[in-house]
Design a protein around this motif. Structure first.
Motif, PDB file in Angstrom:
ATOM      1  N   ALA A  16      47.437  52.591  34.402  1.00 38.45           N
ATOM      2  CA  ALA A  16      47.989  53.799  34.973  1.00 38.45           C
ATOM      3  C   ALA A  16      47.639  55.071  34.284  1.00 38.45           C
ATOM      4  N   ASP A  17      47.839  54.960  32.736  1.00 34.29           N
ATOM      5  CA  ASP A  17      47.582  56.106  32.066  1.00 34.29           C
ATOM      6  C   ASP A  17      45.928  56.383  31.791  1.00 34.29           C
ATOM      7  N   THR A  18      45.084  55.278  32.217  1.00 35.40           N
ATOM      8  CA  THR A  18      43.625  55.563  31.713  1.00 35.40           C
ATOM      9  C   THR A  18      42.967  56.118  33.055  1.00 35.40           C
ATOM     10  N   GLY A  19      43.711  55.826  34.148  1.00 35.02           N
ATOM     11  CA  GLY A  19      43.256  56.221  35.530  1.00 35.02           C
ATOM     12  C   GLY A  19      42.591  55.294  36.473  1.00 35.02           C
ATOM     13  N   LEU A  20      42.595  53.903  36.002  1.00 33.64           N
ATOM     14  CA  LEU A  20      42.140  52.783  36.422  1.00 33.64           C
ATOM     15  C   LEU A  20      42.686  52.575  37.931  1.00 33.64           C
ATOM     16  N   LEU A  21      44.018  53.024  38.045  1.00 32.76           N
ATOM     17  CA  LEU A  21      44.552  52.798  39.469  1.00 32.76           C
ATOM     18  C   LEU A  21      44.310  54.112  40.229  1.00 32.76           C
ATOM     19  N   THR A  22      43.809  55.008  39.957  1.00 30.89           N
ATOM     20  CA  THR A  22      43.562  56.270  40.628  1.00 30.89           C
ATOM     21  C   THR A  22      42.523  56.147  41.805  1.00 30.89           C
ATOM     22  N   ALA A  23      41.666  54.964  41.913  1.00 30.51           N
ATOM     23  CA  ALA A  23      40.728  54.800  43.120  1.00 30.51           C
ATOM     24  C   ALA A  23      41.621  53.848  43.938  1.00 30.51           C
ATOM     25  N   PRO A  24      40.957  53.855  45.360  1.00 31.09           N
ATOM     26  CA  PRO A  24      41.807  52.684  46.178  1.00 31.09           C
ATOM     27  C   PRO A  24      41.656  51.459  45.449  1.00 31.09           C
ATOM     28  N   THR A  25      42.586  50.533  45.606  1.00 32.16           N
ATOM     29  CA  THR A  25      42.833  49.361  44.819  1.00 32.16           C
ATOM     30  C   THR A  25      43.005  48.200  45.708  1.00 32.16           C
ATOM     31  N   ALA A  26      42.503  46.959  45.389  1.00 28.82           N
ATOM     32  CA  ALA A  26      42.746  45.765  46.205  1.00 28.82           C
ATOM     33  C   ALA A  26      43.559  44.978  45.055  1.00 28.82           C
ATOM     34  N   TRP A  27      44.601  44.453  45.327  1.00 28.70           N
ATOM     35  CA  TRP A  27      45.300  43.534  44.373  1.00 28.70           C
ATOM     36  C   TRP A  27      45.321  42.202  44.870  1.00 28.70           C
ATOM     37  N   LEU A  28      44.972  41.101  43.773  1.00 30.23           N
ATOM     38  CA  LEU A  28      45.012  39.776  43.946  1.00 30.23           C
ATOM     39  C   LEU A  28      46.377  39.160  43.298  1.00 30.23           C
ATOM     40  N   PHE A  29      47.143  38.644  44.017  1.00 27.80           N
ATOM     41  CA  PHE A  29      48.415  37.978  43.690  1.00 27.80           C
ATOM     42  C   PHE A  29      48.337  36.421  43.684  1.00 27.80           C
ATOM     43  N   GLY A  30      48.784  35.631  42.719  1.00 27.00           N
ATOM     44  CA  GLY A  30      48.766  34.376  42.860  1.00 27.00           C
ATOM     45  C   GLY A  30      50.108  33.682  42.970  1.00 27.00           C
ATOM     46  N   ASN A  31      50.059  32.494  43.217  1.00 30.82           N
ATOM     47  CA  ASN A  31      51.251  31.392  43.335  1.00 30.82           C
ATOM     48  C   ASN A  31      52.214  31.799  41.890  1.00 30.82           C
ATOM     49  N   GLU A  32      53.487  31.812  41.982  1.00 30.19           N
ATOM     50  CA  GLU A  32      54.388  32.114  40.959  1.00 30.19           C
ATOM     51  C   GLU A  32      54.344  31.107  40.131  1.00 30.19           C
ATOM     52  N   ALA A  33      53.977  29.747  40.201  1.00 33.31           N
ATOM     53  CA  ALA A  33      54.123  28.718  39.435  1.00 33.31           C
ATOM     54  C   ALA A  33      52.708  28.662  38.729  1.00 33.31           C
ATOM     55  N   TRP A  34      51.693  28.910  39.404  1.00 38.12           N
ATOM     56  CA  TRP A  34      50.268  28.611  38.752  1.00 38.12           C
ATOM     57  C   TRP A  34      49.493  29.665  38.706  1.00 38.12           C
ATOM     58  N   GLY A  35      49.738  31.059  39.246  1.00 38.67           N
ATOM     59  CA  GLY A  35      48.896  32.043  39.233  1.00 38.67           C
ATOM     60  C   GLY A  35      47.568  31.888  40.307  1.00 38.67           C
ATOM     61  N   LEU A  36      46.757  32.821  39.984  1.00 42.53           N
ATOM     62  CA  LEU A  36      45.540  32.700  40.799  1.00 42.53           C
ATOM     63  C   LEU A  36      44.668  31.622  40.503  1.00 42.53           C
TER      64      LEU A  36
END
Length: 81
Positions: A16-36
Motif C-alpha cells: 500500500a505504501d509503495t503504490g503497488l495497490l494503486t493500479a487495478p488488481t486481481a487477487w489470488l487466494f488459496g485454500n486456508e489449509a494449503w494456500g495456493l
C-alpha cells in the motif's frame, strides 16, 4: 496480479505504501489449509503477506481476502472529493 501468501515477499502495508495497490488488481487466494497451488502462485506478479502481530498464526480465508481487498480499494479511491 497479486497472490495472498503467508510467506510472501511483500508485506501488505508495504504494498500500500509503495503504490503497488494503486493500479487495478486481481487477487489470488488459496485454500486456508494449503494456500495456493504452485502453478497459480507462479502467475502472480507478487506474493503479498498480511502482517500478523501477536500470537495468531494465520487468518481464515474470508478475513485475509477482506483485508487485501480493502487495502486495494483504499489505495485506488479518488483523493479529491
Amino acid at each position: 496480479m497479486l497472490a495472498a501468501d503467508g510467506a510472501g515477499e511483500v508485506d501488505l502495508d508495504e504494498a500500500a505504501d509503495t503504490g503497488l495497490l494503486t493500479a487495478p488488481t486481481a487477487w489470488l487466494f488459496g485454500n486456508e489449509a494449503w494456500g495456493l497451488p504452485d502453478e497459480l502462485a507462479a502467475l502472480a506478479d507478487h506474493r503479498v503477506r498480511i502482517p500478523i502481530h501477536g500470537r495468531a498464526e494465520s487468518l481464515n480465508l474470508a478475513t485475509a481476502a477482506a483485508l487485501c481487498l480493502y487495502a486495494s480499494a483504499r489505495a485506488q479511491r479518488p483523493t479529491s472529493r
